[in-house]
Scaffold this motif. Structure first.
Motif, PDB file in Angstrom:
ATOM      1  N   VAL A 160      -1.089  -5.468   2.474  1.00 54.09           N
ATOM      2  CA  VAL A 160      -2.399  -6.423   2.566  1.00 54.09           C
ATOM      3  C   VAL A 160      -1.665  -7.727   2.299  1.00 54.09           C
ATOM      4  O   VAL A 160      -0.959  -7.984   1.091  1.00 54.09           O
ATOM      5  CB  VAL A 160      -3.469  -6.019   1.707  1.00 54.09           C
ATOM      6  CG1 VAL A 160      -4.468  -7.153   1.851  1.00 54.09           C
ATOM      7  CG2 VAL A 160      -3.946  -4.752   1.994  1.00 54.09           C
ATOM      8  N   LEU A 170       0.836  -1.167   0.174  1.00 58.05           N
ATOM      9  CA  LEU A 170      -0.093  -0.048  -0.337  1.00 58.05           C
ATOM     10  C   LEU A 170       0.707   1.171  -0.152  1.00 58.05           C
ATOM     11  O   LEU A 170       1.852   1.361   0.517  1.00 58.05           O
ATOM     12  CB  LEU A 170      -0.820  -0.078   1.373  1.00 58.05           C
ATOM     13  CG  LEU A 170      -1.673  -1.253   1.265  1.00 58.05           C
ATOM     14  CD1 LEU A 170      -2.575  -1.392   2.707  1.00 58.05           C
ATOM     15  CD2 LEU A 170      -2.726  -1.386   0.108  1.00 58.05           C
ATOM     16  N   VAL A 214      -3.983  -7.096   7.361  1.00 56.64           N
ATOM     17  CA  VAL A 214      -3.578  -5.779   6.934  1.00 56.64           C
ATOM     18  C   VAL A 214      -2.477  -5.160   7.957  1.00 56.64           C
ATOM     19  O   VAL A 214      -2.985  -5.251   9.099  1.00 56.64           O
ATOM     20  CB  VAL A 214      -4.724  -4.943   6.617  1.00 56.64           C
ATOM     21  CG1 VAL A 214      -4.609  -3.305   6.449  1.00 56.64           C
ATOM     22  CG2 VAL A 214      -6.072  -5.376   5.943  1.00 56.64           C
ATOM     23  N   THR A 245      -8.176   2.762   4.318  1.00 58.42           N
ATOM     24  CA  THR A 245      -9.409   2.136   3.739  1.00 58.42           C
ATOM     25  C   THR A 245      -9.102   0.556   3.426  1.00 58.42           C
ATOM     26  O   THR A 245     -10.275   0.138   3.476  1.00 58.42           O
ATOM     27  CB  THR A 245      -9.089   2.689   2.073  1.00 58.42           C
ATOM     28  OG1 THR A 245      -9.078   4.027   2.179  1.00 58.42           O
ATOM     29  CG2 THR A 245     -10.045   2.241   1.176  1.00 58.42           C
ATOM     30  N   GLU A 246      -8.238   0.043   3.214  1.00 56.95           N
ATOM     31  CA  GLU A 246      -8.130  -1.631   3.475  1.00 56.95           C
ATOM     32  C   GLU A 246      -8.267  -2.146   4.728  1.00 56.95           C
ATOM     33  O   GLU A 246      -9.200  -3.133   4.772  1.00 56.95           O
ATOM     34  CB  GLU A 246      -6.546  -1.913   2.996  1.00 56.95           C
ATOM     35  CG  GLU A 246      -6.038  -1.456   1.712  1.00 56.95           C
ATOM     36  CD  GLU A 246      -6.949  -2.373   0.554  1.00 56.95           C
ATOM     37  OE1 GLU A 246      -7.363  -3.519   0.929  1.00 56.95           O
ATOM     38  OE2 GLU A 246      -7.003  -1.907  -0.508  1.00 56.95           O
ATOM     39  N   GLN A 297     -12.175  -1.832   4.593  1.00 50.79           N
ATOM     40  CA  GLN A 297     -12.773  -2.836   3.616  1.00 50.79           C
ATOM     41  C   GLN A 297     -12.584  -4.332   4.245  1.00 50.79           C
ATOM     42  O   GLN A 297     -13.490  -5.186   3.989  1.00 50.79           O
ATOM     43  CB  GLN A 297     -12.010  -2.765   2.375  1.00 50.79           C
ATOM     44  CG  GLN A 297     -12.346  -1.487   1.518  1.00 50.79           C
ATOM     45  CD  GLN A 297     -11.695  -1.514   0.213  1.00 50.79           C
ATOM     46  OE1 GLN A 297     -10.787  -2.134  -0.093  1.00 50.79           O
ATOM     47  NE2 GLN A 297     -12.021  -0.390  -0.814  1.00 50.79           N
ATOM     48  N   GLU A 320      -4.727   4.898   2.216  1.00 51.45           N
ATOM     49  CA  GLU A 320      -4.937   3.605   1.621  1.00 51.45           C
ATOM     50  C   GLU A 320      -4.956   2.544   2.534  1.00 51.45           C
ATOM     51  O   GLU A 320      -5.770   1.417   2.488  1.00 51.45           O
ATOM     52  CB  GLU A 320      -3.973   3.181   0.415  1.00 51.45           C
ATOM     53  CG  GLU A 320      -4.267   2.231  -0.423  1.00 51.45           C
ATOM     54  CD  GLU A 320      -3.249   2.181  -1.610  1.00 51.45           C
ATOM     55  OE1 GLU A 320      -3.366   1.022  -2.263  1.00 51.45           O
ATOM     56  OE2 GLU A 320      -2.281   2.827  -1.716  1.00 51.45           O
ATOM     57  N   TRP A 321      -4.016   2.388   3.748  1.00 53.45           N
ATOM     58  CA  TRP A 321      -4.165   1.422   4.581  1.00 53.45           C
ATOM     59  C   TRP A 321      -5.335   1.489   5.473  1.00 53.45           C
ATOM     60  O   TRP A 321      -6.038   0.547   5.740  1.00 53.45           O
ATOM     61  CB  TRP A 321      -2.724   1.838   5.672  1.00 53.45           C
ATOM     62  CG  TRP A 321      -2.631   0.867   6.602  1.00 53.45           C
ATOM     63  CD1 TRP A 321      -2.457  -0.609   6.757  1.00 53.45           C
ATOM     64  CD2 TRP A 321      -2.405   1.371   8.076  1.00 53.45           C
ATOM     65  NE1 TRP A 321      -2.286  -0.953   7.988  1.00 53.45           N
ATOM     66  CE2 TRP A 321      -2.276   0.027   8.737  1.00 53.45           C
ATOM     67  CE3 TRP A 321      -2.443   2.476   8.629  1.00 53.45           C
ATOM     68  CZ2 TRP A 321      -2.183   0.168  10.273  1.00 53.45           C
ATOM     69  CZ3 TRP A 321      -2.213   2.462   9.955  1.00 53.45           C
ATOM     70  CH2 TRP A 321      -2.000   1.399  10.787  1.00 53.45           C
TER      71      TRP A 321
END
Length: 188
Positions: A172, A50, A151, A58-59, A62, A55-56
Motif C-alpha cells: 500500500v 503487505l 494498493v 483486505t486493504e 478498506q 491482507e492485500w
C-alpha cells in the motif's frame, strides 16, 4: 468543524452498520486523508508492505470503502463473486462505493473466460469495465483511490508461456505522483 471532518464524524456515528466505518483502519485512512487535505501532504509517501494475498484483498476492500471521490482498478482478470472469495469481497465493496456515488472504473485484459466477472460489474452493478489487451502481461495490478492511495499487487510475468501469474508481492502506498502515473493507463 471542516465539512470533510464532519462527514467522517457522522460516518463513525452512523447507526446503520453497513454505512459506518467497519474498522478503525477505515477511520484512520479517512483521517489521514483529511489531515492531508487540511494541512498539506506529509513530506514522504507512506509505503506499507503487505504479507499475504488475504491482507492485500483486505486493504483493497478498506481502500474502496474509504474512497471519497473515485476508485480505479486495473487487473489482469475479473472474476465473478461466485468464482473466487477475493472477487466476492472486492465486488461487494465496489457495489457499496457505487451506492455512495463514487466514480468507479475497471480496466482489465480481455479474456473470454472472465467475461462473467465483467458482466457482474457492468450489468449487475453498473460499473464501467474497459478491456485493454495490452495489459495482458502487466506485472502490476493496482487499485487507485482518490488520487493519493495505491494498493499494488506485483507478479512476475510469464512471457515464455504467455500466461497469467497471480500476484506474489503486495503493498500500500500513499503517493499522488504514483497515482498520476498509473492513472495514465485509464487515459489510453
Amino acid at each position: 468543524v471542516p465539512s470533510c471532518l464532519e462527514s467522517a464524524i457522522y460516518k463513525a456515528l452512523e447507526k446503520n452498520r453497513e454505512v459506518r466505518y467497519q474498522t478503525v483502519g477505515y477511520l484512520h485512512a479517512d483521517l489521514l486523508r483529511i489531515h492531508d487535505k487540511l494541512y498539506g501532504r506529509r513530506s514522504k509517501p507512506v509505503v506499507e508492505a503487505l504479507q499475504s494475498e488475504s491482507e492485500w484483498v483486505t486493504e483493497q476492500v478498506q481502500a474502496i470503502r474509504s474512497a471519497a471521490r473515485s476508485v480505479s482498478l486495473c487487473l489482469h482478470t475479473i472474476h465473478s463473486s461466485e468464482e473466487l472469495w477475493k472477487a466476492e469481497r472486492v465486488n461487494k465493496a465496489l457495489a457499496e462505493a457505487k451506492s455512495r456515488q463514487i466514480e468507479l472504473r475497471v480496466l482489465a485484459a480481455s479474456e473470454p473466460e472472465r467475461l462473467c466477472g465483467a458482466f457482474e460489474l457492468d450489468h449487475s452493478l453498473g460499473i464501467e469495465v474497459r478491456f485493454a489487451p495490452e495489459i495482458q502481461y502487466y506485472d502490476l495490478r493496482f487499485l487507485l483511490v482518490d488520487s493519493d492511495l495505491v494498493v499494488l499487487g506485483v507478479a512476475e510475468p510469464d512471457l515464455e508461456h504467455g500466461r497469467y501469474r497471480a500476484s506474489s508481492d503486495w503493498a500500500v502506498l500513499r503517493s499522488s505522483s504514483l497515482c498520476e502515473a498509473l492513472e495514465r493507463d485509464f487515459q489510453l
